[in-house]
Design a protein around this motif. Sequence first.
Motif, PDB file in Angstrom:
ATOM      1  N   GLN A   1       9.869  83.723   7.721  1.00  6.82           N
ATOM      2  CA  GLN A   1      10.193  84.917   8.035  1.00  6.82           C
ATOM      3  C   GLN A   1      11.410  85.335   8.988  1.00  6.82           C
ATOM      4  O   GLN A   1      11.609  86.175   9.511  1.00  6.82           O
ATOM      5  N   GLY A   2      12.158  84.255   9.159  1.00  9.87           N
ATOM      6  CA  GLY A   2      13.525  84.067   9.827  1.00  9.87           C
ATOM      7  C   GLY A   2      13.180  83.987  11.389  1.00  9.87           C
ATOM      8  O   GLY A   2      14.215  84.005  12.162  1.00  9.87           O
ATOM      9  N   GLN A   3      11.969  83.659  11.725  1.00  7.67           N
ATOM     10  CA  GLN A   3      11.446  83.374  13.063  1.00  7.67           C
ATOM     11  C   GLN A   3      12.000  82.191  13.776  1.00  7.67           C
ATOM     12  O   GLN A   3      11.599  81.108  12.968  1.00  7.67           O
ATOM     13  N   SER A   4      12.779  82.050  14.805  1.00  6.91           N
ATOM     14  CA  SER A   4      13.028  80.682  15.191  1.00  6.91           C
ATOM     15  C   SER A   4      11.836  80.153  15.850  1.00  6.91           C
ATOM     16  O   SER A   4      11.060  80.558  16.240  1.00  6.91           O
ATOM     17  N   ILE A   5      11.570  78.728  15.323  1.00 13.66           N
ATOM     18  CA  ILE A   5      10.466  77.935  15.576  1.00 13.66           C
ATOM     19  C   ILE A   5      10.394  77.320  16.960  1.00 13.66           C
ATOM     20  O   ILE A   5       9.529  77.456  17.741  1.00 13.66           O
ATOM     21  N   PHE A   6      11.580  76.672  17.235  1.00 15.28           N
ATOM     22  CA  PHE A   6      11.766  75.728  18.214  1.00 15.28           C
ATOM     23  C   PHE A   6      12.615  76.262  19.400  1.00 15.28           C
ATOM     24  O   PHE A   6      12.766  75.635  20.567  1.00 15.28           O
ATOM     25  N   GLY A   7      12.950  77.588  19.281  1.00 18.65           N
ATOM     26  CA  GLY A   7      14.278  77.867  20.245  1.00 18.65           C
ATOM     27  C   GLY A   7      15.484  77.055  19.773  1.00 18.65           C
ATOM     28  O   GLY A   7      15.576  76.211  18.713  1.00 18.65           O
ATOM     29  N   LYS A   8      16.605  77.293  20.690  1.00 20.18           N
ATOM     30  CA  LYS A   8      17.882  76.895  20.319  1.00 20.18           C
ATOM     31  C   LYS A   8      18.316  75.659  20.956  1.00 20.18           C
ATOM     32  O   LYS A   8      18.108  75.932  22.402  1.00 20.18           O
ATOM     33  N   ILE A   9      19.016  74.662  20.492  1.00 17.82           N
ATOM     34  CA  ILE A   9      19.636  73.731  21.166  1.00 17.82           C
ATOM     35  C   ILE A   9      21.003  74.265  21.190  1.00 17.82           C
ATOM     36  O   ILE A   9      21.490  74.470  20.165  1.00 17.82           O
ATOM     37  N   SER A  10      21.776  74.427  22.272  1.00 17.02           N
ATOM     38  CA  SER A  10      23.012  75.022  22.514  1.00 17.02           C
ATOM     39  C   SER A  10      23.870  74.349  23.473  1.00 17.02           C
ATOM     40  O   SER A  10      23.662  74.646  24.684  1.00 17.02           O
ATOM     41  N   GLN A  11      24.830  73.418  23.289  1.00 17.13           N
ATOM     42  CA  GLN A  11      25.349  72.589  24.151  1.00 17.13           C
ATOM     43  C   GLN A  11      26.883  72.525  24.002  1.00 17.13           C
ATOM     44  O   GLN A  11      27.511  72.971  22.964  1.00 17.13           O
ATOM     45  N   LYS A  12      27.429  72.323  24.988  1.00 18.44           N
ATOM     46  CA  LYS A  12      29.017  72.148  25.061  1.00 18.44           C
ATOM     47  C   LYS A  12      29.505  70.824  25.534  1.00 18.44           C
ATOM     48  O   LYS A  12      28.652  70.412  26.587  1.00 18.44           O
ATOM     49  N   VAL A  13      30.228  70.349  25.192  1.00 23.44           N
ATOM     50  CA  VAL A  13      30.902  69.312  25.771  1.00 23.44           C
ATOM     51  C   VAL A  13      31.732  69.399  26.974  1.00 23.44           C
ATOM     52  O   VAL A  13      32.456  70.168  27.134  1.00 23.44           O
ATOM     53  N   LYS A  14      31.585  68.531  27.973  1.00 28.74           N
ATOM     54  CA  LYS A  14      32.192  68.623  29.136  1.00 28.74           C
ATOM     55  C   LYS A  14      32.781  67.387  29.624  1.00 28.74           C
ATOM     56  O   LYS A  14      32.217  66.500  29.598  1.00 28.74           O
ATOM     57  N   ALA A  15      34.090  67.435  29.893  1.00 25.42           N
ATOM     58  CA  ALA A  15      34.702  66.272  30.503  1.00 25.42           C
ATOM     59  C   ALA A  15      34.298  65.786  31.921  1.00 25.42           C
ATOM     60  O   ALA A  15      34.008  66.830  32.726  1.00 25.42           O
ATOM     61  N   VAL A  16      33.852  64.629  32.300  1.00 25.28           N
ATOM     62  CA  VAL A  16      33.429  64.132  33.265  1.00 25.28           C
ATOM     63  C   VAL A  16      34.194  63.127  33.926  1.00 25.28           C
ATOM     64  O   VAL A  16      34.911  62.320  33.215  1.00 25.28           O
TER      65      VAL A  16
END
Lengths: 326, 326
Positions: free
Chosen positions: A311-326
Amino acid sequence: MKLGSLKSALSKDGELCVVSRDLKTAVKATHIAPNLREALESWKDKEASLQKLYTDLNEGKAANAFPVKESDFHSALPRTWLFADGSAFIYHIKLVRMARKAALPETLETVPLMYQGECGQFLAPTEDIPQRDFAHGTDFEGEVGVVTDFVPMGVTPDEALKYIRLFVLINDVSLRGLIPEELAGGFGFFQSKPASALSPFAVTADELGEAYKGGRVHLPLNVTYNGQFFGKANAGAMHFHFGQLIAHAAKTRNLAAGTVIGSGTVSNDDHASGSSCLAEKRMIEQIENGAIKTPFMKAGDTIEMQMSDAQGQSIFGKISQKVKAV
Amino acid sequence: MKLGSLKSALSKDGELCVVSRDLKTAVKATHIAPNLREALESWKDKEASLQKLYTDLNEGKAANAFPVKESDFHSALPRTWLFADGSAFIYHIKLVRMARKAALPETLETVPLMYQGECGQFLAPTEDIPQRDFAHGTDFEGEVGVVTDFVPMGVTPDEALKYIRLFVLINDVSLRGLIPEELAGGFGFFQSKPASALSPFAVTADELGEAYKGGRVHLPLNVTYNGQFFGKANAGAMHFHFGQLIAHAAKTRNLAAGTVIGSGTVSNDDHASGSSCLAEKRMIEQIENGAIKTPFMKAGDTIEMQMSDAQGQSIFGKISQKVKAV
């Protein structure tokens, strides 16, 4: 049901929450178990209470429900006792070994490849991926994972399926530049597999409906890289199913409750489905165009992963990451 | 000071105890921290109180002290978030690779070998070693280990030494029959490294006195196999010191408080010192006599490991295990 772990200043395990099917509302379940790690250790005693709360929440009857803001959630299981990461998609193995000019194992189709990964401190699903050195070759790997109950040593693949309690998505961060030397040493991955992230929510098998069959999740993993389509490979293409991976992990040890078993990078040999990691895309470019065009990740690059139901419903929520220099 | 974890029906982490220097008496320290895993997560806040209780106990002034029965104690740290096992004794690497006809890594003396081992459920130090199949080639490996505080990613070897909080002994159970196929697959050890045991007691650096210098513990590891002398190799012979091993582990990740870093099998090239694992003894037999005489472990075989200070006092208590067919 769907479960999550609110970030907490008081506990690295977070606070256990039940989350509605549409991921719009949540309610703390800390009166049932303080966190998911401990809930999994007495799942038999906790499951019914959590399920009841989930039903109430979905019916709008749970007291103290609150709107979900995904960035308030840690990885569904913020830390645990074992992350045994398999590599069940043969096409992925073929492509990455081709990329590093490594031979295919003779037991490619009969014995799963598996290593033990960092699990004492998963990154949160919206947390930056730290990058110390661009030369490390930072890559993402989109995977499906299962979280098991206690599994007795020597379990068979069919029996093993009965110990699966939850499903998650995983971004298994990989440092491609460090892999060849580590594997040449003979001891396998260590520095090349830093902390990974899980999806914000973990779900029981019934949430997957018909998509979960034969020990595999037959749904595409939607991967978006720097805001552009990157992959929609179907996770049902696993050569080894999760019962086989669990049995492999449990051949010589009991598995602690809360063990995470990873599928390995979701990969289809149909190139129109795209990829779930950069290493594959780079190898496909090499094969199709004679040259690699896509670099590994650099500071600022963003990666998103999610999986939706019919049905297009997100099942697990979203992994949403950004690379950051440390 | 010396710390231990009483076995507990209520918690897999056990109950934190302070143990007297002579290992004869102990006192629960659960009012300071419920268990050692959690004490390590707030070491700065707990150390002084634990040290005070230790002083009182040694002076016979601790209320509710009780006589120590080592079999009531679990591994000093019954479970934790990361066991990064190094291989810092070059002579051990040379012998075991000779045994399995494997090449030495080019970076043998410059980059430590390290893999991630099972740490979610250490065996107790007096618990049977389960053996499913004699063909797995069950072996012991006597090691020294350190337990760290939280270590930031990218720490230098010298800085890393400052994060060591405790020392332990380790029996790193190894299944030699499974190693060649696993290493050939490229992913390294997994099934071949089942659950290990730690010593009953963990100690701070001051308990080692002059023996701890240069990031190494300069004391013999006494290994007794089936009641007979087996080894007394000096742990000071580490090629890489613990700071180098910690820095290697922390190159691309933070280390969680409670991380155990193993030295690898303690090994001296002086054969009169004996060995700390069967694989070495077997290879030495092959070299010296042209044939292997010693088999791997079978049901009923016993292994003991301990380390004593200059006065002959056992420092860590005794690892004393028996192989049991399961």
